[in-house]
Design a protein around this motif. Structure first.
Motif, PDB file in Angstrom:
ATOM      1  N   UNK A  47      -7.240  76.520 -18.680  1.00 13.29           N
ATOM      2  CA  UNK A  47      -6.833  76.705 -20.071  1.00 13.29           C
ATOM      3  C   UNK A  47      -7.410  78.002 -20.636  1.00 13.29           C
ATOM      4  N   UNK A  48      -8.616  78.350 -20.201  1.00 14.53           N
ATOM      5  CA  UNK A  48      -9.256  79.581 -20.681  1.00 14.53           C
ATOM      6  C   UNK A  48      -8.477  80.821 -20.262  1.00 14.53           C
ATOM      7  N   UNK A  49      -7.845  80.786 -19.098  1.00  9.09           N
ATOM      8  CA  UNK A  49      -7.116  81.959 -18.622  1.00  9.09           C
ATOM      9  C   UNK A  49      -5.653  81.968 -19.060  1.00  9.09           C
ATOM     10  N   UNK A  50      -5.214  80.928 -19.761  1.00 10.20           N
ATOM     11  CA  UNK A  50      -3.817  80.852 -20.169  1.00 10.20           C
ATOM     12  C   UNK A  50      -3.547  81.749 -21.371  1.00 10.20           C
ATOM     13  N   UNK A  51      -2.290  82.080 -21.529  1.00  8.45           N
ATOM     14  CA  UNK A  51      -1.842  82.871 -22.682  1.00  8.45           C
ATOM     15  C   UNK A  51      -0.499  82.322 -23.165  1.00  8.45           C
ATOM     16  N   UNK A  52      -0.269  82.485 -24.441  1.00  9.30           N
ATOM     17  CA  UNK A  52       1.028  82.179 -25.050  1.00  9.30           C
ATOM     18  C   UNK A  52       1.325  80.705 -25.239  1.00  9.30           C
ATOM     19  N   UNK A  53       0.328  79.836 -25.115  1.00  8.95           N
ATOM     20  CA  UNK A  53       0.538  78.466 -25.566  1.00  8.95           C
ATOM     21  C   UNK A  53       0.710  78.471 -27.084  1.00  8.95           C
ATOM     22  N   UNK A  54       1.556  77.603 -27.571  1.00 14.51           N
ATOM     23  CA  UNK A  54       1.654  77.430 -29.018  1.00 14.51           C
ATOM     24  C   UNK A  54       0.356  76.838 -29.534  1.00 14.51           C
ATOM     25  N   UNK A  55       0.106  76.999 -30.832  1.00  9.70           N
ATOM     26  CA  UNK A  55      -1.131  76.486 -31.415  1.00  9.70           C
ATOM     27  C   UNK A  55      -1.247  74.983 -31.223  1.00  9.70           C
ATOM     28  N   UNK A  56      -0.140  74.275 -31.420  1.00 11.23           N
ATOM     29  CA  UNK A  56      -0.166  72.815 -31.301  1.00 11.23           C
ATOM     30  C   UNK A  56      -0.511  72.377 -29.879  1.00 11.23           C
ATOM     31  N   UNK A  57       0.143  72.973 -28.882  1.00  6.19           N
ATOM     32  CA  UNK A  57      -0.119  72.591 -27.496  1.00  6.19           C
ATOM     33  C   UNK A  57      -1.536  72.971 -27.079  1.00  6.19           C
ATOM     34  N   UNK A  58      -1.973  74.151 -27.483  1.00  2.00           N
ATOM     35  CA  UNK A  58      -3.312  74.604 -27.096  1.00  2.00           C
ATOM     36  C   UNK A  58      -4.385  73.702 -27.701  1.00  2.00           C
ATOM     37  N   UNK A  59      -4.237  73.378 -28.965  1.00  3.25           N
ATOM     38  CA  UNK A  59      -5.226  72.523 -29.631  1.00  3.25           C
ATOM     39  C   UNK A  59      -5.248  71.126 -29.014  1.00  3.25           C
ATOM     40  N   UNK A  60      -4.083  70.616 -28.628  1.00  2.00           N
ATOM     41  CA  UNK A  60      -4.025  69.292 -27.999  1.00  2.00           C
ATOM     42  C   UNK A  60      -4.771  69.279 -26.674  1.00  2.00           C
ATOM     43  N   UNK A  61      -4.540  70.300 -25.843  1.00  2.00           N
ATOM     44  CA  UNK A  61      -5.196  70.363 -24.540  1.00  2.00           C
ATOM     45  C   UNK A  61      -6.698  70.604 -24.684  1.00  2.00           C
ATOM     46  N   UNK A  62      -7.075  71.475 -25.608  1.00  2.00           N
ATOM     47  CA  UNK A  62      -8.499  71.739 -25.822  1.00  2.00           C
ATOM     48  C   UNK A  62      -9.208  70.482 -26.328  1.00  2.00           C
ATOM     49  N   UNK A  63      -8.550  69.729 -27.202  1.00  2.00           N
ATOM     50  CA  UNK A  63      -9.149  68.491 -27.718  1.00  2.00           C
ATOM     51  C   UNK A  63      -9.336  67.472 -26.599  1.00  2.00           C
ATOM     52  N   UNK A  64      -8.415  67.457 -25.629  1.00  2.00           N
ATOM     53  CA  UNK A  64      -8.553  66.560 -24.485  1.00  2.00           C
ATOM     54  C   UNK A  64      -9.791  66.917 -23.662  1.00  2.00           C
ATOM     55  N   UNK A  65     -10.027  68.217 -23.486  1.00  2.00           N
ATOM     56  CA  UNK A  65     -11.217  68.657 -22.751  1.00  2.00           C
ATOM     57  C   UNK A  65     -12.481  68.188 -23.449  1.00  2.00           C
ATOM     58  N   UNK A  66     -12.516  68.350 -24.762  1.00  2.00           N
ATOM     59  CA  UNK A  66     -13.683  67.929 -25.539  1.00  2.00           C
ATOM     60  C   UNK A  66     -13.864  66.422 -25.447  1.00  2.00           C
ATOM     61  N   UNK A  67     -12.768  65.683 -25.575  1.00  2.00           N
ATOM     62  CA  UNK A  67     -12.830  64.222 -25.548  1.00  2.00           C
ATOM     63  C   UNK A  67     -13.384  63.708 -24.224  1.00  2.00           C
ATOM     64  N   UNK A  68     -12.866  64.231 -23.127  1.00  2.00           N
ATOM     65  CA  UNK A  68     -13.345  63.770 -21.828  1.00  2.00           C
ATOM     66  C   UNK A  68     -14.772  64.246 -21.569  1.00  2.00           C
ATOM     67  N   UNK A  69     -15.110  65.436 -22.048  1.00  2.00           N
ATOM     68  CA  UNK A  69     -16.477  65.915 -21.873  1.00  2.00           C
ATOM     69  C   UNK A  69     -17.491  65.035 -22.573  1.00  2.00           C
ATOM     70  N   UNK A  70     -17.141  64.516 -23.742  1.00  2.00           N
ATOM     71  CA  UNK A  70     -18.056  63.657 -24.491  1.00  2.00           C
ATOM     72  C   UNK A  70     -18.251  62.297 -23.837  1.00  2.00           C
ATOM     73  N   UNK A  71     -17.386  61.951 -22.890  1.00  2.00           N
ATOM     74  CA  UNK A  71     -17.469  60.647 -22.230  1.00  2.00           C
ATOM     75  C   UNK A  71     -18.144  60.725 -20.865  1.00  2.00           C
ATOM     76  N   UNK A  72     -18.600  61.895 -20.452  1.00  2.00           N
ATOM     77  CA  UNK A  72     -19.279  62.013 -19.166  1.00  2.00           C
ATOM     78  C   UNK A  72     -20.561  61.190 -19.167  1.00  2.00           C
ATOM     79  N   UNK A  73     -20.925  60.722 -18.000  1.00  2.00           N
ATOM     80  CA  UNK A  73     -22.066  59.817 -17.887  1.00  2.00           C
ATOM     81  C   UNK A  73     -23.385  60.518 -18.189  1.00  2.00           C
ATOM     82  N   UNK A  74     -23.559  61.730 -17.684  1.00  2.00           N
ATOM     83  CA  UNK A  74     -24.841  62.420 -17.786  1.00  2.00           C
ATOM     84  C   UNK A  74     -24.868  63.352 -18.987  1.00  2.00           C
ATOM     85  N   UNK A  75     -25.955  63.290 -19.738  1.00  2.00           N
ATOM     86  CA  UNK A  75     -26.098  64.124 -20.933  1.00  2.00           C
ATOM     87  C   UNK A  75     -26.059  65.631 -20.618  1.00  2.00           C
TER      88      UNK A  75
END
Length: 278
Positions: A47-75
């Protein structure tokens, strides 16, 4: 197929679907904590190397990364994903793309430079269109809180130093939300935490993930320092301060396009203001 589709917005839907499918595989088939961390890093890198995603699609994918990161087992993994996600919200055009190509035989040099300047402007707009300094800062602060909550003081300090590297990178890339005061406070926090770290027995360190040159964590890299971990972390901190000092020297020379590093303190002073870490 990489979602870094650059000037081909027609394939945005396909690129979006590829990343969505990657999340589906992650959710349904990856259960081991280290594999989850590595898989998330791969998605963040894509996602970091991507270009030209619409704001809506980019924000959705970035939010998914954050969501799954917050659920990792190790702090520590949560902290590293948090500062990696910060980079999704402040991207810059690679230096390699700023260099104009040499004119071919018979080409007008001025015309080549003009076309290159237009391409740089177009690519810079595509790369930077999702930049949001406040979001960067919020992810960095979340990473700091997660690092501070680790029970192992040596690991906490190591995460602080990793975060200092990330924060310095954002400042160097002119993210205005990252200020010299924020960097100074982080440096002060590390210095304060070193005394706790030195008293901790770290004779059997747990392997920790290194980071790639791009700044985003490297999914395949594991690093286990030889000898006491506290000595390694101290050396890591001092190398980071040496790097910041080198940036200060280059900025003061005036020959490089760098932000002002003069307000960042690499040497401890007696008249420092109280730090506001969180």
């Amino acid at each position: 197929m990489s979602p870094a589709f650059r000037d081909r917005p027609a394939v945005e839907e396909a690129a979006y679907e590829f990343i969505v499918q990657a999340f589906t595989i992650y959710e349904e088939h990856i259960n081991e904590s280290r594999a989850q961390y590595q898989a998330l890093v791969l998605v963040i890198n894509a996602l970091h190397t991507s270009r030209n995603f619409s704001a809506e699609n980019y924000e959705t994918l970035a939010a998914k990364c954050v969501q799954h990161g917050s659920r990792l087992l190790k702090r520590p993994d949560q902290a590293r994903i948090a500062y990696s996600c910060a980079q999704l919200w402040w991207k810059t055009l690679p230096d390699s793309e700023l260099i104009p190509p040499p004119p071919e035989l018979g080409q007008d040099e001025a015309e080549v430079e003009r076309a290159h300047a237009e391409r740089v402007d177009r690519e810079r707009a595509a790369v930077e269109k999702h930049n949001n300094g406040d979001t960067v800062l919020s992810h960095l602060q979340r990473s700091l809180k997660l690092a501070d909550s680790c029970l192992d003081p040596v690991l906490s300090v190591r995460l602080f130093v990793e975060l200092l590297n990330q924060t310095t990178m954002h400042y160097e890339r002119r993210c205005l939300a990252v200020t010299p005061k924020y960097i100074n406070d982080l440096i002060d926090l590390i210095r304060t935490s070193v005394s706790n770290m030195e008293a901790f027995d770290a004779s059997a360190p747990e392997p920790t993930r290194a980071t790639a040159d791009s700044g985003v964590a490297d999914a395949n890299a594991l690093y286990e320092p030889e000898g006491p971990t506290n000595s390694y972390v101290l050396a890591y901190f001092h190398r980071t301060l040496d790097y910041i000092q080198s940036r200060k020297d280059l900025a003061e020379s005036g020959g490089y396009n760098l932000p002002d590093f003069s307000a960042i303190r690499c040497v401890e002073t007696a008249d420092q203001e109280p730090a506001d870490y969180f």
